[in-house]
Structure formats: structure tokens, C-alpha cells
Write an enzyme that holds these catalytic residues in place. Structure first.
Site, PDB file in Angstrom:
ATOM      1  N   ASP A   1       0.867  -1.186   0.000  1.00 36.46           N
ATOM      2  CA  ASP A   1       0.000   0.000   0.000  1.00 36.46           C
ATOM      3  C   ASP A   1       0.903   1.236   0.000  1.00 36.46           C
ATOM      4  O   ASP A   1       1.669   1.456   0.942  1.00 36.46           O
ATOM      5  CB  ASP A   1      -0.895  -0.024   1.248  1.00 36.46           C
ATOM      6  CG  ASP A   1      -1.790   1.195   1.336  1.00 36.46           C
ATOM      7  OD1 ASP A   1      -2.416   1.519   0.322  1.00 36.46           O
ATOM      8  OD2 ASP A   1      -1.845   1.814   2.410  1.00 36.46           O
TER       9      ASP A   1
ATOM     10  N   THR B   1      -0.499   4.486  -4.667  1.00 35.26           N
ATOM     11  CA  THR B   1       0.759   4.236  -5.392  1.00 35.26           C
ATOM     12  C   THR B   1       0.698   4.919  -6.758  1.00 35.26           C
ATOM     13  O   THR B   1       1.656   5.574  -7.180  1.00 35.26           O
ATOM     14  CB  THR B   1       0.995   2.723  -5.558  1.00 35.26           C
ATOM     15  OG1 THR B   1       0.807   2.080  -4.297  1.00 35.26           O
ATOM     16  CG2 THR B   1       2.395   2.428  -6.052  1.00 35.26           C
TER      17      THR B   1
END
Length: 553
Positions: free
Chosen positions: A86, A120
Site C-alpha cells: 500500500d 501508489t
């Protein structure tokens, strides 16, 4: 008389900084560089350093993008280990010293708050835009021109995304499930997506009214972690779960039907003085009197609790003195009142909302109308201790609890983060009820349409918009690269499909080729891509406009 000397500079990294000509204006025979030139050089160096450091952060998380992305092992200063892919979690734990690089960490936090997913992607897009800025600056285009044109390109990209989005009905549970599954497919717990996705969808749908809701308060969905079992044992509960066990002192009850639940914030123990005092007792008679007074004081409080009809007592944790003592536990057990101690202060609001009770601050104000109700309160055994479960709350639909299980702390923490991301995806769909195809399809479509748009512009803007379009290729390119495919041939094929009008074509990492993402059921919310482009552009514009770093005292 002015003499011009021309020097050719070679940079240590020719890829990031192409060789360029530097003109030094020499005044008279003294040959001192002018002040204006020095300022320009300083601006250029500061801007270049900012871009390089921010790009380094983006490159660090780039390998974590997509369903085949790698995980990062983060070791904290306290020796704790976190395994995750994450983006927001990796960057939050990362020790970043450069101020411009810290802006990318803040960028991923902003995306986490706004959309919850795509943390991301937003950093990778920002890194790619900064890379394009290096070549634009080397061409001599002014930073303000680049920043303004990037904003224009981002607005155009927003229109493109809205034109290819598909309208969603919140009553279509399958579409919500597919979106949650897509979010979970890139996580460590992706093999459990079939079980966790329905849980996330049901949790959100229980706490909102699909017809009128415009957002979801995720504080109404509580994720409780309990070690033991596997991720398969994770369950959704209409009610409450406490990870601590019920008090077993003096043989109190551990199961209560038709519970009337009181939540107290006062201590069931002998009072203490406000200041530190010592009481010296010289004879046994006085000592007996003190003990009798203490016993009577506690018994009086316990009788008030019993009189109100309470049969389950939740006691808030106290830091000043014992919240309960042996006397009070003994009396409550004799009155057949179940006791759960050490309720955290930040849980109070959620408990009150779930049970419909009110927190009680003193024994005098303990009354029947402040009690909550539930069909069953019971203590349950698990492989790693016990927990208390409250089910059958009178008006369900205000809150839900997800009991998250896992074999070790690393798995259970990652499962919690994954469920949170899936909940955020459903929240995005409630806020903006549109879906996009996944697999890099929106980015390629934006890149193609922006390249066409660039041809309609004139001057420097053409270069800048084209650079913005090229920067968006990074997402499909990275998806293909992380999946072990030939990135150049896959992205070329993808561009070709989009040029022919197939806007839903994306990279299928499982089959290793190009597929229609809507048919493959790989879907993502429009809000995730919208906020990623918007926030990445904002961040890049901010970095471009910095021309000096000043140290404060």
C-alpha cells in the site's frame, strides 16, 4: 566592451540532464559573472535537486503498482516489521529528509483521504510528470508556462475521464463487488478477495441509504483485530465485539440474554483524595471502620446499578485509580451482572451509537433510560484467548463491526489495510457513481486524446501538453513491467487498440495480453483516477514553482 565565453557542461548523469551550453557574460577585462546569471543558475540547481529527490521517492514505490506488484518490508526504529504494498503505508513509514520529497509523501496521504485507493498510482504519475519537466526545462521553457499548461491538460484529462465513465446504480451489488475485488487483487491478501469483497460491500450498504447517500462515514464501520485463526475466519457482525474477556472474579455471568447494558465512566472503587495524602491508622477499630465504610460505599453504588435494571456493565478504562476492585466485582457477580472492563475512551462514541445507550458519569445519574439493549451478550473462546460479542441490537443499520482474524500480526495488519481500501472504493462509488475500466485503460485513453488535443494548440503549450500525455503512459507501462511482460510491445498494442476506438481495452496481467477490462470485470471508481490526476498535477506545479529553499532559524 563585453566578451562572451561559451563553455560546454557535461552532467554526471547525462540521462537526466542533457549537455547544454552555458553563456557567461564577462564585464570588461575584470571578467566577473553578472548577478542575474548567478540567480538563474541557483534557481535551476534548486529546481533540479527538488525534481530528482521527488522522483527518487516515486521510483521507490513504482514496483508496488498493480496486481503483480512487489511488496515492501518496512523495518521501523522500534524493531517492528511491516509487510505491505500500500503506497500510503510505505511512504508514511519511510524516513524522507528532503523537503520536496516530503511533498510526495503528503501527496499520497491526500489521495488516501480523498479516494482511499490509488495511493501508489498518484505518486508514480507525479514522478513521471516530474521526469517530463526535466526535458521541458532543458528546452528552455519557463517553469510558469509548464505549470499553467499542465493545469490546462489536467482539466482536459478530467473531461476525457468523465466521457469514458460508465454510470453505476448502487442497487447493482455485482458492480460494487467487482470494484472491491479489483482493489483487493493487488494486496497481500488477494487470495481472500472473494470473501473480503462482499464483506466490504455489505458493511457500507448497511450503514447508508443507497437512495439518498452522498458519502459514507467510515467511522461507523469498526474493524476489530484479533489474533488467531486465518483470514477466512474474518466475519461481519451486526453489533459489537470487544477483544477483552468478561470479568470472571467471584464467578460472574459470561452470557446474558435480553441484556440491558450500562456504560459507566466513573470508578467502582473507594474514593481517593485529590492530593497525595497518607492516612495513619493507629488501632484495629479504626481500621475495621475504614474497611466497613469502603464496603458500604461500593455496595451502595452497586445497588443503584442493580435498581436501574442493568445486567451488563461496560466500564471505561481509568488512569487515575482502579476502575473496579475486588469488592465491586464480588457484589456485581452476586447480583448476576456481567462486567467488561477496560473500554477505551475512543470507543465510547461508537458503542453509544450502536447500542443506543448514554455514557454515565456518576452513580447518582445512573437511570434506566440511559441503558442500551441487546438480545445477547456472550463471551466466546478463540484459539488466542477470549472475546465478548454483543448481537441483536434494537435498531441495526447505524453501525457494523468487522472482526478481522489472522495467523500473525503481519497478516492481520495487512488484512485490515486491504479491507479499509476496499471500503474506500465503495465510498468513492457512493460519492461519484461512475465506473471506469481498469488495467491502465483510462491512462492510455487520456494520453491518446491529450496528444490529439496538443496538435490543436500553438507555441510552447503544444510541447507541454504532449509531455503530460507521454507521462501518463507510465501506469500501463509499469503494470506490464511488474507482471513480467514485454512492456514496450504491450503498451504499443494497447495504444493501437485505443486508437481503433476500444476505450475499455486494458492490460490483462493474468493472461499476459490485452483484453476488454469491462468483460474481464476489472473495474475502478472514476473518483480514484480523477483525484490521482488532479492531485499529482497540483503537486508537480507546486514543485516547479519553487526556485529557492530557505532554512528557517
Amino acid at each position: 566592451r563585453v566578451r562572451v565565453s561559451v563553455k560546454r557542461l557535461t552532467h554526471s548523469n547525462p540521462q537526466t540532464s542533457p549537455a547544454f551550453l552555458r553563456f557567461t557574460w564577462m564585464e570588461g577585462r575584470g571578467g566577473k559573472p553578472s548577478e542575474t546569471y548567478k540567480e538563474k543558475e541557483k534557481e535551476k540547481d534548486v529546481r533540479h535537486a527538488n525534481i530528482i529527490s521527488a522522483k527518487a521517492v516515486a521510483d521507490a514505490v513504482r514496483t508496488s503498482l498493480g496486481p503483480r506488484g512487489m511488496d515492501k518490508m518496512v523495518s521501523t526504529a522500534s524493531g517492528e516489521v511491516i509487510i505491505t504494498n500500500d503506497g500510503a503505508t510505505i511512504l508514511k513509514q519511510m524516513e524522507v529528509l528532503h523537503p520536496a520529497a516530503k511533498m510526495l509523501v503528503e501527496l499520497s496521504k491526500s489521495q488516501d483521504i480523498e479516494a482511499g485507493d490509488g495511493t501508489t498510482s498518484v505518486v508514480v504519475i507525479a514522478g513521471s510528470l516530474l521526469n517530463q519537466c526535466i526535458s521541458l526545462l532543458a528546452k528552455g521553457i519557463h517553469p510558469t508556462t509548464i505549470a499553467d499548461t499542465f493545469q490546462k491538460a489536467a482539466d482536459k484529462a478530467e473531461q476525457i475521464l468523465e466521457s469514458i465513465a460508465v454510470k453505476l446504480d448502487l442497487g447493482d451489488r455485482d458492480a460494487l463487488l467487482r470494484s472491491a475485488s479489483t482493489s483487493l487483487s493487488s494486496k497481500v491478501v488477494s487470495q481472500h478477495a472473494a470473501q473480503l469483497a462482499p464483506m466490504a460491500v455489505d458493511a457500507v450498504l448497511r450503514v447508508i441509504d443507497p437512495a439518498t447517500a452522498t458519502s459514507v462515514d467510515l467511522r461507523d464501520i469498526r474493524i476489530v483485530k484479533k489474533l488467531g485463526g486465518t483470514v477466512d475466519d474474518t466475519e461481519l457482525i451486526d453489533g459489537l465485539v470487544f477483544t477483552q474477556k468478561a470479568s470472571h472474579a467471584a464467578g460472574g455471568p459470561t452470557r446474558v440474554n435480553n441484556a440491558k447494558i450500562g456504560l459507566i465512566q466513573f470508578c467502582l472503587s473507594a474514593p481517593k483524595t485529590d492530593m497525595e495524602n497518607n492516612v495513619i491508622v493507629s488501632d484495629y477499630a479504626a481500621m475495621d471502620r475504614i474497611l466497613k465504610e469502603e464496603r458500604d460505599y461500593i455496595l451502595k453504588m452497586c445497588k443503584k446499578i442493580q435498581k436501574a435494571g442493568c445486567n451488563v456493565l461496560l466500564i471505561q478504562k481509568s488512569i487515575l485509580r482502579d476502575a473496579v476492585n475486588d469488592y465491586s466485582l464480588h457484589f456485581l457477580a452476586k447480583m448476576k451482572i456481567m462486567v467488561v472492563k477496560d473500554i477505551e475512551r475512543d470507543e465510547i462514541e461508537f458503542i453509544c451509537k450502536t447500542l443506543g445507550c448514554l455514557p454515565i458519569a456518576s452513580a447518582e445519574s445512573f437511570a434506566a433510560e440511559k441503558l442500551g439493549k441487546a438480545d445477547l451478550v456472550e463471551e466466546m473462546s478463540t484459539s488466542d484467548g477470549k472475546l465478548v460479542k454483543i448481537t441483536g441490537v434494537p435498531n441495526p443499520g447505524k453501525t457494523v463491526t468487522i472482526l478481522c482474524r489472522g495467523s500473525n500480526k503481519l497478516v492481520i495488519d495487512e488484512a485490515e489495510r486491504s479491507i479499509h481500501d476496499a471500503l474506500c472504493v465503495i465510498r468513492c462509488l457512493v460519492k461519484k457513481r461512475y465506473l471506469l475500466a481498469g488495467g491502465g485503460a483510462p491512462e492510455i485513453e487520456m494520453a491518446l486524446q491529450l496528444a490529439r488535443y496538443a496538435n490543436t494548440l500553438a507555441g510552447m503549450e503544444t510541447y507541454c501538453v504532449r509531455a503530460f500525455a507521454d507521462a501518463l503512459d507510465i501506469v500501463p507501462y509499469t503494470l506490464a513491467e511488474n507482471a513480467g511482460l514485454n512492456a514496450i510491445s504491450v503498451v504499443t498494442e494497447l495504444r493501437n487498440r485505443h486508437a481503433q476506438g476500444d476505450t475499455a481495452a486494458g492490460i490483462n496481467v493474468r493472461k499476459g495480453g490485452i483484453s476488454n477490462m469491462i468483460e474481464e470485470q476489472v473495474l475502478q471508481p472514476l473518483l480514484v483516477s480523477l483525484s490521482a490526476v488532479k492531485l499529482a498535477t497540483e503537486c508537480v506545479r507546486m514543485i516547479l514553482k519553487i526556485d529557492d529553499i530557505v532554512q528557517a532559524r
